[in-house]
Design a protein around this motif. Structure first.
Motif, PDB file in Angstrom:
ATOM      1  N   PHE A 285      40.914  65.282  48.443  1.00 31.17           N
ATOM      2  CA  PHE A 285      39.704  64.459  48.468  1.00 31.17           C
ATOM      3  C   PHE A 285      39.724  63.428  47.347  1.00 31.17           C
ATOM      4  O   PHE A 285      39.302  62.287  47.507  1.00 31.17           O
ATOM      5  CB  PHE A 285      38.461  65.340  48.325  1.00 31.17           C
ATOM      6  N   MET A 286      40.226  63.841  46.192  1.00 29.43           N
ATOM      7  CA  MET A 286      40.183  62.998  44.998  1.00 29.43           C
ATOM      8  C   MET A 286      41.001  61.722  45.172  1.00 29.43           C
ATOM      9  O   MET A 286      40.584  60.636  44.753  1.00 29.43           O
ATOM     10  CB  MET A 286      40.700  63.802  43.804  1.00 29.43           C
ATOM     11  N   ILE A 287      42.179  61.843  45.779  1.00 32.63           N
ATOM     12  CA  ILE A 287      43.067  60.687  45.932  1.00 32.63           C
ATOM     13  C   ILE A 287      42.390  59.571  46.710  1.00 32.63           C
ATOM     14  O   ILE A 287      42.387  58.408  46.299  1.00 32.63           O
ATOM     15  CB  ILE A 287      44.388  61.115  46.611  1.00 32.63           C
ATOM     16  N   ILE A 288      41.797  59.925  47.842  1.00 32.94           N
ATOM     17  CA  ILE A 288      41.161  58.885  48.659  1.00 32.94           C
ATOM     18  C   ILE A 288      39.799  58.490  48.100  1.00 32.94           C
ATOM     19  O   ILE A 288      39.323  57.367  48.335  1.00 32.94           O
ATOM     20  CB  ILE A 288      41.043  59.319  50.135  1.00 32.94           C
ATOM     21  N   ALA A 289      39.166  59.383  47.327  1.00 35.41           N
ATOM     22  CA  ALA A 289      37.861  59.052  46.754  1.00 35.41           C
ATOM     23  C   ALA A 289      37.987  57.988  45.677  1.00 35.41           C
ATOM     24  O   ALA A 289      37.082  57.170  45.501  1.00 35.41           O
ATOM     25  CB  ALA A 289      37.200  60.303  46.188  1.00 35.41           C
ATOM     26  N   VAL A 290      39.098  57.972  44.940  1.00 37.96           N
ATOM     27  CA  VAL A 290      39.279  56.959  43.896  1.00 37.96           C
ATOM     28  C   VAL A 290      39.301  55.560  44.519  1.00 37.96           C
ATOM     29  O   VAL A 290      38.618  54.639  44.050  1.00 37.96           O
ATOM     30  CB  VAL A 290      40.579  57.210  43.104  1.00 37.96           C
TER      31      VAL A 290
END
Length: 372
Positions: free
Chosen positions: A66-71
């Protein structure tokens, strides 16, 4: 009497209380949400292994996804735009990579680099269409959501007669770039912890004596690197100020010399880059590409960003907040599994927390702007 004392007594000078100063921090919602979900699942799933080494690694990996695309979604939303093609870009980039390397004979490293360049060009096209036509990014990227997903399925069927393309794992074994996305770090350290009895080890089979958790996946490394890069870019550089300005008031930003169009196009490209990182890590992990990967990821990324305190109107947000939103998602998704709860409740959680986050962010926006 000093000027400072005069300023304090001047009724035109508006003082900000510590409570109000804390309330308008974009990370506040993410911090509170993270504490709450850890307390909740610590109480209901603490005895199930969720907070042992293997359980921690499970929800850490999910959070990293989730974090990768949330950035990427966070920086783009702060710039005042949306990218609904992120999920389709994940499936598309993975399929392109697999077709080039497995069915066209390209070296895997060349297929990876070409895919990154090609997908970032598509991101640039998204941004160019938005800034040149004046169309809402919601509409432009929604169109690309369908275009990319359709091309992904068509390409898979045309080259392989199926929607799953295997064989990437074999190509990755002798490739120098594959470990950057599919390898693990600190394997020796985890082996030492297993031998010292600090973490669990396998007790039978060919892996007897080896640690259950044998390293930190590169997916997690990429997630942390992107969060740090995004945070520093946003808070420590002039370009970060441009991102806030472009999303806050684009016309006013243009008047003071901010290259708004370039900023927005760059953020669309960065969003595509993050989606391709996600896809590459998945392809390396599974050794294959699938046309249906990335479904609904664009909405999950946006929800992470909103939980992290970003306003839907742009000009306000935090990469750290978005990262905390991703941690909340990862902990909840895996926590439901460890608590033996119905997995479909995760979607209920997504909808509920999105509604709460939007209401809270609207309230915060009114505090910032002085609206009633």
């Amino acid at each position: 009497m000093t000027e400072a004392v005069q300023a304090q007594k001047d009724e035109r000078v508006k003082t900000v209380s510590p409570w109000r100063r804390a309330l308008i921090r974009p990370e506040l919602g993410g911090i509170c949400g993270t504490i709450l979900v850890f307390l909740l699942f610590g109480a209901i799933a603490g005895d199930s292994g969720m907070f042992k080494a293997e359980g921690i690694m499970n929800w850490t990996v999910v959070s990293a996804q989730f974090m990768i695309i949330a950035v990427g979604a966070c920086l783009l939303m702060i710039a005042g735009e949306f990218d609904l093609s992120t999920g389709s870009m994940i499936g598309f980039s993975g399929t392109v990579m697999a077709i080039l390397s497995v069915h066209m004979g390209w070296p895997l490293w060349a297929a990876i680099l070409f895919t990154f360049g090609f997908c970032m060009l598509i991101g640039a096209l998204n941004g160019w269409l938005v800034v040149k036509t004046g169309l809402p990014s919601f509409i432009v990227t929604l169109a690309f959501l369908f275009i990319l997903r359709g091309l992904t399925i068509w390409g898979s069927v045309y080259f392989t007669r199926q929607t799953i393309i295997g064989g990437v794992g074999e190509k990755a074994q002798s490739d120098w770039l594959a470990p950057v996305f599919g390898g693990k770090i600190l394997t020796g350290f985890f082996t030492w912890m297993g031998e010292a009895g600090w973490i669990a080890t396998f007790t039978r089979g060919s892996r007897a004596g080896q640690p259950v958790v044998d390293g930190i996946p590169m997916l997690v490394v990429w997630a942390l690197a992107l969060v740090i890069l995004g945070h520093l870019l946003l808070t420590r550089t002039r370009f970060g100020n441009w991102i806030f300005a472009a999303g806050g008031d684009a016309q006013a930003a243009r008047y003071v010399g901010v290259p708004v169009n370039r900023v927005k196009i760059s953020m669309f490209m960065f969003s595509a880059f993050c989606a391709t990182v996600f896809a590459t890590c998945q392809v390396m992990e599974f050794g294959s590409a699938a046309a249906d990967r990335g479904m609904l990821k664009e909405f999950e990324a946006i929800i992470c960003v909103v939980i992290g305190g970003a306003l839907l109107t742009g000009g306000y947000g935090s990469v750290i907040g978005a990262a905390l939103g991703a941690v909340i998602f990862g902990v909840v998704q895996q926590g439901l599994f460890f608590a033996n709860a119905e997995s479909s409740l995760f979607r209920v959680f997504l909808g509920a927390i999105l509604l709460v986050a939007v209401i809270m962010n609207t309230y915060i926006r009114r505090i910032i702007t002085g609206e009633r």
